[in-house]
Design a protein around this motif. Structure first.
Motif, PDB file in Angstrom:
ATOM      1  N   ALA A 123       0.829  -1.219   0.000  1.00 12.37           N
ATOM      2  CA  ALA A 123       0.000   0.000   0.000  1.00 12.37           C
ATOM      3  C   ALA A 123       0.856   1.259   0.000  1.00 12.37           C
ATOM      4  CB  ALA A 123      -0.929   0.000   1.206  1.00 12.37           C
ATOM      5  N   GLU A 124       2.163   1.106   0.242  1.00 11.47           N
ATOM      6  CA  GLU A 124       3.099   2.231   0.275  1.00 11.47           C
ATOM      7  C   GLU A 124       2.634   3.326   1.229  1.00 11.47           C
ATOM      8  OE1 GLU A 124       3.655   3.349  -3.841  1.00 11.47           O
ATOM      9  OE2 GLU A 124       4.788   1.510  -4.251  1.00 11.47           O
ATOM     10  N   LYS A 125       2.241   2.911   2.431  1.00 11.43           N
ATOM     11  CA  LYS A 125       1.729   3.848   3.435  1.00 11.43           C
ATOM     12  C   LYS A 125       2.781   4.238   4.467  1.00 11.43           C
ATOM     13  CE  LYS A 125      -2.776   3.839   2.410  1.00 11.43           C
ATOM     14  NZ  LYS A 125      -3.684   4.944   2.387  1.00 11.43           N
ATOM     15  N   GLY A 126       3.974   3.680   4.400  1.00 13.26           N
ATOM     16  CA  GLY A 126       4.997   3.981   5.394  1.00 13.26           C
ATOM     17  C   GLY A 126       4.890   3.033   6.576  1.00 13.26           C
ATOM     18  N   GLU A 127       5.500   3.430   7.684  1.00 10.43           N
ATOM     19  CA  GLU A 127       5.517   2.576   8.868  1.00 10.43           C
ATOM     20  C   GLU A 127       4.138   2.505   9.508  1.00 10.43           C
ATOM     21  OE1 GLU A 127       9.052   2.427  11.509  1.00 10.43           O
ATOM     22  OE2 GLU A 127       9.470   4.362  10.536  1.00 10.43           O
ATOM     23  N   THR A 128       3.811   1.318   9.998  1.00 12.46           N
ATOM     24  CA  THR A 128       2.497   1.095  10.586  1.00 12.46           C
ATOM     25  C   THR A 128       2.639   0.431  11.959  1.00 12.46           C
ATOM     26  OG1 THR A 128       2.306  -1.074   9.542  1.00 12.46           O
ATOM     27  CG2 THR A 128       1.359   0.799   8.354  1.00 12.46           C
ATOM     28  N   TYR A 129       1.560   0.480  12.687  1.00 12.99           N
ATOM     29  CA  TYR A 129       1.465  -0.267  13.935  1.00 12.99           C
ATOM     30  C   TYR A 129       0.106  -0.955  13.953  1.00 12.99           C
ATOM     31  CZ  TYR A 129      -1.554   3.426  15.858  1.00 12.99           C
ATOM     32  OH  TYR A 129      -2.578   4.317  16.085  1.00 12.99           O
ATOM     33  N   LEU A 134       2.028   5.163  11.437  1.00 10.74           N
ATOM     34  CA  LEU A 134       2.655   5.821  12.584  1.00 10.74           C
ATOM     35  C   LEU A 134       2.520   7.339  12.484  1.00 10.74           C
ATOM     36  CD1 LEU A 134       6.014   3.914  13.206  1.00 10.74           C
ATOM     37  CD2 LEU A 134       3.989   3.951  14.658  1.00 10.74           C
ATOM     38  N   GLU A 135       2.640   7.840  11.272  1.00  8.63           N
ATOM     39  CA  GLU A 135       2.667   9.287  11.071  1.00  8.63           C
ATOM     40  C   GLU A 135       1.377   9.981  11.488  1.00  8.63           C
ATOM     41  OE1 GLU A 135       3.129  12.339   7.349  1.00  8.63           O
ATOM     42  OE2 GLU A 135       4.393  10.548   7.369  1.00  8.63           O
ATOM     43  N   ASP A 136       0.224   9.433  11.073  1.00 13.61           N
ATOM     44  CA  ASP A 136      -1.027  10.156  11.332  1.00 13.61           C
ATOM     45  C   ASP A 136      -2.226   9.242  11.616  1.00 13.61           C
ATOM     46  OD1 ASP A 136      -1.395   9.131   8.810  1.00 13.61           O
ATOM     47  OD2 ASP A 136      -1.596  11.050   7.812  1.00 13.61           O
ATOM     48  N   ASP A 137      -1.966   8.014  12.027  1.00 11.45           N
ATOM     49  CA  ASP A 137      -3.028   7.059  12.346  1.00 11.45           C
ATOM     50  C   ASP A 137      -3.976   6.814  11.176  1.00 11.45           C
ATOM     51  OD1 ASP A 137      -2.125   6.615  14.937  1.00 11.45           O
ATOM     52  OD2 ASP A 137      -3.401   8.161  15.795  1.00 11.45           O
ATOM     53  N   GLU A 138      -3.465   6.914   9.954  1.00 10.49           N
ATOM     54  CA  GLU A 138      -4.284   6.663   8.768  1.00 10.49           C
ATOM     55  C   GLU A 138      -4.556   5.166   8.637  1.00 10.49           C
ATOM     56  OE1 GLU A 138      -4.054   7.187   3.896  1.00 10.49           O
ATOM     57  OE2 GLU A 138      -2.490   8.057   5.151  1.00 10.49           O
ATOM     58  N   PHE A 139      -5.782   4.827   8.236  1.00 14.46           N
ATOM     59  CA  PHE A 139      -6.182   3.437   8.014  1.00 14.46           C
ATOM     60  C   PHE A 139      -5.334   2.799   6.924  1.00 14.46           C
ATOM     61  CE2 PHE A 139      -8.628   0.506   5.365  1.00 14.46           C
ATOM     62  CZ  PHE A 139      -9.046  -0.432   6.291  1.00 14.46           C
ATOM     63  N   VAL A 140      -4.833   1.589   7.186  1.00 14.77           N
ATOM     64  CA  VAL A 140      -4.138   0.796   6.183  1.00 14.77           C
ATOM     65  C   VAL A 140      -4.894  -0.510   5.949  1.00 14.77           C
ATOM     66  CG1 VAL A 140      -1.976  -0.354   5.552  1.00 14.77           C
ATOM     67  CG2 VAL A 140      -1.912   1.801   6.835  1.00 14.77           C
ATOM     68  N   TRP A 141      -5.296  -1.170   7.022  1.00 17.73           N
ATOM     69  CA  TRP A 141      -6.044  -2.421   6.913  1.00 17.73           C
ATOM     70  C   TRP A 141      -6.807  -2.680   8.204  1.00 17.73           C
ATOM     71  CZ3 TRP A 141      -4.848  -5.750  10.771  1.00 17.73           C
ATOM     72  CH2 TRP A 141      -3.567  -5.675  11.328  1.00 17.73           C
ATOM     73  N   GLU A 142      -7.737  -3.617   8.118  1.00 17.91           N
ATOM     74  CA  GLU A 142      -8.434  -4.118   9.296  1.00 17.91           C
ATOM     75  C   GLU A 142      -8.575  -5.616   9.119  1.00 17.91           C
ATOM     76  OE1 GLU A 142     -12.592  -3.436  11.707  1.00 17.91           O
ATOM     77  OE2 GLU A 142     -11.522  -1.702  10.902  1.00 17.91           O
ATOM     78  N   CYS A 143      -8.586  -6.346  10.226  1.00 21.00           N
ATOM     79  CA  CYS A 143      -8.740  -7.796  10.115  1.00 21.00           C
ATOM     80  C   CYS A 143      -9.547  -8.370  11.256  1.00 21.00           C
ATOM     81  CB  CYS A 143      -7.391  -8.503  10.029  1.00 21.00           C
ATOM     82  SG  CYS A 143      -6.613  -8.897  11.593  1.00 21.00           S
TER      83      CYS A 143
END
Length: 132
Positions: free
Chosen positions: A56-62, A82-91
């Motif tokens: 997704a090329e969203k950067g670092e995630t948690y 990490l940068e702005d709490d943007e949604f990347v995925w849900e499971c």
């Protein structure tokens, strides 16, 4: 796993992808992990996070577990930037017929075929079903 269970899980996953604020895609990660292998299942979730975030090329995630959020259920997680709490995925982590199935959905725009190939190369993954 039976065709009926697979079909039911696919239909439920499709319902999660119904149009909303963003267009979503999904993947059902079928594993060989039994209900006694919670730690390995969580480690696999971390590995899937890295694959989806990379594609997704969203950067670092948690990984957010939502333990303090009444809108979350048990075994429901989100990958956020990490940068702005943007949604990347849900499971959702589901135990079906004695093994875990991990149902992920994420923002459309990734190459679904490449993502699935990456996911299928992970340890403990039997197969991946693309949705839709």
């Amino acid at each position: 796993m039976s065709e009926t269970v697979d079909d039911d899980l696919y239909k439920r996953t499709m319902a999660l992808l119904e149009p909303g604020d963003i267009e979503l895609l999904g993947a059902i990660v079928h594993t060989d992990l039994s209900g006694q292998e919670d730690l390995e299942m969580h480690e696999l979730t971390v590995d899937v996070n890295e694959v989806i975030a990379g594609r997704a090329e969203k950067g670092e995630t948690y990984i957010y577990a939502g333990n303090d959020d009444t809108n979350f259920s048990s075994n429901q997680f989100q990958g956020l930037t990490l940068e702005d709490d943007e949604f990347v995925w849900e499971c959702q982590q589901l135990l079906r017929n004695g093994t875990f199935d991990l149902v992920f959905y994420y923002e459309a725009g990734v190459d679904q075929d490449e993502l699935v190939a990456d996911l299928e190369s992970l340890d403990h993954v039997d197969r991946v079903t693309q949705v839709p």
